[in-house]
Scaffold this active site. Structure first.
Site, PDB file in Angstrom:
ATOM      1  N   GLU A   1      -3.720   9.136   7.886  1.00 47.83           N
ATOM      2  CA  GLU A   1      -2.246   9.034   7.920  1.00 47.83           C
ATOM      3  C   GLU A   1      -1.661   9.833   9.094  1.00 47.83           C
ATOM      4  O   GLU A   1      -0.654   9.444   9.664  1.00 47.83           O
ATOM      5  CB  GLU A   1      -1.629   9.546   6.609  1.00 47.83           C
ATOM      6  CG  GLU A   1      -1.832   8.617   5.417  1.00 47.83           C
ATOM      7  CD  GLU A   1      -0.794   7.491   5.324  1.00 47.83           C
ATOM      8  OE1 GLU A   1       0.387   7.737   5.596  1.00 47.83           O
ATOM      9  OE2 GLU A   1      -1.195   6.366   4.968  1.00 47.83           O
TER      10      GLU A   1
ATOM     11  N   CYS B   1     -11.200   2.673  -0.445  1.00 49.93           N
ATOM     12  CA  CYS B   1      -9.844   3.110  -0.100  1.00 49.93           C
ATOM     13  C   CYS B   1      -9.501   2.379   1.181  1.00 49.93           C
ATOM     14  O   CYS B   1     -10.305   2.371   2.130  1.00 49.93           O
ATOM     15  CB  CYS B   1      -9.784   4.616   0.119  1.00 49.93           C
ATOM     16  SG  CYS B   1      -8.191   5.150   0.795  1.00 49.93           S
TER      17      CYS B   1
ATOM     18  N   CYS C   1      -4.222  -1.462  -2.290  1.00 46.13           N
ATOM     19  CA  CYS C   1      -4.375  -0.013  -2.434  1.00 46.13           C
ATOM     20  C   CYS C   1      -5.233   0.208  -3.682  1.00 46.13           C
ATOM     21  O   CYS C   1      -4.876  -0.268  -4.772  1.00 46.13           O
ATOM     22  CB  CYS C   1      -2.993   0.612  -2.622  1.00 46.13           C
ATOM     23  SG  CYS C   1      -3.024   2.373  -3.018  1.00 46.13           S
TER      24      CYS C   1
ATOM     25  N   ASP D   1       0.870  -1.196   0.000  1.00 50.72           N
ATOM     26  CA  ASP D   1       0.000   0.000   0.000  1.00 50.72           C
ATOM     27  C   ASP D   1       0.896   1.232   0.000  1.00 50.72           C
ATOM     28  O   ASP D   1       2.087   1.158   0.339  1.00 50.72           O
ATOM     29  CB  ASP D   1      -0.905   0.027   1.243  1.00 50.72           C
ATOM     30  CG  ASP D   1      -1.855   1.232   1.225  1.00 50.72           C
ATOM     31  OD1 ASP D   1      -2.495   1.473   0.181  1.00 50.72           O
ATOM     32  OD2 ASP D   1      -1.936   1.950   2.230  1.00 50.72           O
ATOM     33  N   SER D   2       0.296   2.366  -0.362  1.00 54.75           N
ATOM     34  CA  SER D   2       1.040   3.623  -0.295  1.00 54.75           C
ATOM     35  C   SER D   2       1.415   3.960   1.144  1.00 54.75           C
ATOM     36  O   SER D   2       2.344   4.730   1.364  1.00 54.75           O
ATOM     37  CB  SER D   2       0.183   4.746  -0.881  1.00 54.75           C
ATOM     38  OG  SER D   2      -1.012   4.852  -0.139  1.00 54.75           O
TER      39      SER D   2
ATOM     40  N   HIS E   1      -7.612   2.950   3.519  1.00 58.34           N
ATOM     41  CA  HIS E   1      -7.462   3.764   4.732  1.00 58.34           C
ATOM     42  C   HIS E   1      -8.796   4.003   5.453  1.00 58.34           C
ATOM     43  O   HIS E   1      -8.819   4.275   6.641  1.00 58.34           O
ATOM     44  CB  HIS E   1      -6.898   5.144   4.379  1.00 58.34           C
ATOM     45  CG  HIS E   1      -5.433   5.169   4.119  1.00 58.34           C
ATOM     46  ND1 HIS E   1      -4.846   4.504   3.079  1.00 58.34           N
ATOM     47  CD2 HIS E   1      -4.427   5.813   4.756  1.00 58.34           C
ATOM     48  CE1 HIS E   1      -3.547   4.727   3.087  1.00 58.34           C
ATOM     49  NE2 HIS E   1      -3.265   5.526   4.093  1.00 58.34           N
TER      50      HIS E   1
HETATM   51  N1  DGL Z   1      -4.944   3.399   0.632  1.00 57.82           N
HETATM   52  C1  DGL Z   1      -4.960   3.861  -0.712  1.00 57.82           C
HETATM   53  C2  DGL Z   1      -6.209   3.383  -1.436  1.00 57.82           C
HETATM   54  O1  DGL Z   1      -6.758   2.396  -1.131  1.00 57.82           O
HETATM   55  C3  DGL Z   1      -4.802   5.314  -0.979  1.00 57.82           C
HETATM   56  C4  DGL Z   1      -4.060   6.161  -0.080  1.00 57.82           C
HETATM   57  C5  DGL Z   1      -3.303   7.241  -0.789  1.00 57.82           C
HETATM   58  O2  DGL Z   1      -3.910   8.223  -1.280  1.00 57.82           O
HETATM   59  O3  DGL Z   1      -2.100   7.085  -0.826  1.00 57.82           O
HETATM   60  O4  DGL Z   1      -6.654   3.983  -2.381  1.00 57.82           O
END
Ligand code: DGL
Length: 274
Positions: free
Chosen positions: A159, A193, A74, A11-12, A195
């Site tokens: 984050e 997402c 991600c 993931d990012s 997150h």
């Molecule tokens: N967790 C990532 C997703 O599922 C995105 C987070 C980011 O913007 O880096 O899209």
């Protein structure tokens, strides 16, 4: 010494840990490596080229670490980099390795959650603007109406560890109201997402009763289990000692402190310089 062939989870940043948690619970025997590219997160507002370049660098690193299979946990990377990696990069750099994403397994099942046939999809700007969810969901459920909204403030709130703060309430309410204003008959909201599950408590607080909120962790874990059953050529080379290691491209103590909330267990990460 036996070489290690773990499953790579990418993931990012921290978000992929919400998916990894479900994968590790369902498929505990395998070895895993998690990489969060926290040093370059968020990916959500970045261009196709940049997301592809960053994701490919990370995928190549997983291959060097011995992973035959990498899951892009991600949505942004799945929307903006996966297809190029699968179709252009893999045949060139590693034809025997596999990279999977999170959009298709989610699209395959989301239509079974809705009675009104009206689904809301919340994601990063990159995921929403790519149109991937609408395209993929309509392949499996052509009659389902897909209403999308980008929530660019939600990843930074998560984050930076602000997901429980009073300040988060404003942006949670704002985006939910905007989504429901598009279509009041939405009965299912997909958190597209990885997150966003950290904001689930607040999301539920501000939604009218009867709206189903769907996170991806269990969906992706079940889909991976099915993939491994069907693809014995990949499954048979994976090593199975139940080992997990965590890498971040940013500060390890920050990662260890924050990541516990996403994964539900303490960890010690290793710094990776890309
Ligand atoms: N967790 C990532 C997703 O599922 C995105 C987070 C980011 O913007 O880096 O899209």
């Amino acid at each position: 010494m036996e070489s290690s062939h773990p499953i790579g989870i990418f993931d990012s940043g921290y978000g992929g840990l919400t998916v990894f948690k479900s994968i590790a619970a369902l498929l505990p025997g395998y070895d895993y490596i998690y990489l969060g590219d926290n040093g370059r997160a968020p990916y959500g507002n970045r261009s196709f080229e940049t997301v592809h370049q960053y994701t490919l660098e990370c995928v190549e690193w997983f291959f060097k670490m011995g992973c035959p299979l990498v899951v892009l946990a991600c949505n942004t990377a799945s929307a903006k980099a996966l297809r190029t990696i699968q179709q252009i990069d893999l045949p060139r750099i590693a034809p025997d390795k596999r990279v999977l994403g999170v959009i298709r397994p989610t699209a395959e099942i989301i239509g079974t959650f809705t009675h009104t046939r009206s689904v809301g999809v919340l994601g990063t700007k990159g995921t929403i603007n790519s149109g991937s969810y609408e395209i993929e969901i309509n392949k499996f459920f052509p009659e389902v109406k897909v209403h999308q909204l980008a929530c660019p403030m939600w990843v930074p709130l998560v984050e930076y560890g602000e997901y429980n703060s009073d300040g988060a309430d404003y942006f949670v309410q704002k985006y939910l109201n905007e989504l429901l204003a598009q279509a009041p008959d939405i009965d299912t909201i997909l958190l597209a997402c990885t997150h966003y599950p950290l904001l689930l408590g607040k999301i539920k607080k501000y939604l009218p009763a009867g709206i189903n909120v769907v996170s991806q962790g269990d969906i992706v874990a079940n889909s991976l289990a099915g993939y491994l059953q069907r693809h014995t050529e990949i499954e048979s080379v994976l090593t199975k000692h139940g080992n997990m290691s965590f890498y971040t491209t940013d500060d390890t103590s920050d990662f260890d402190n924050h990541a516990t909330a996403f994964f539900g267990a303490k960890m010690r990460s290793v710094h990776l310089h890309l």
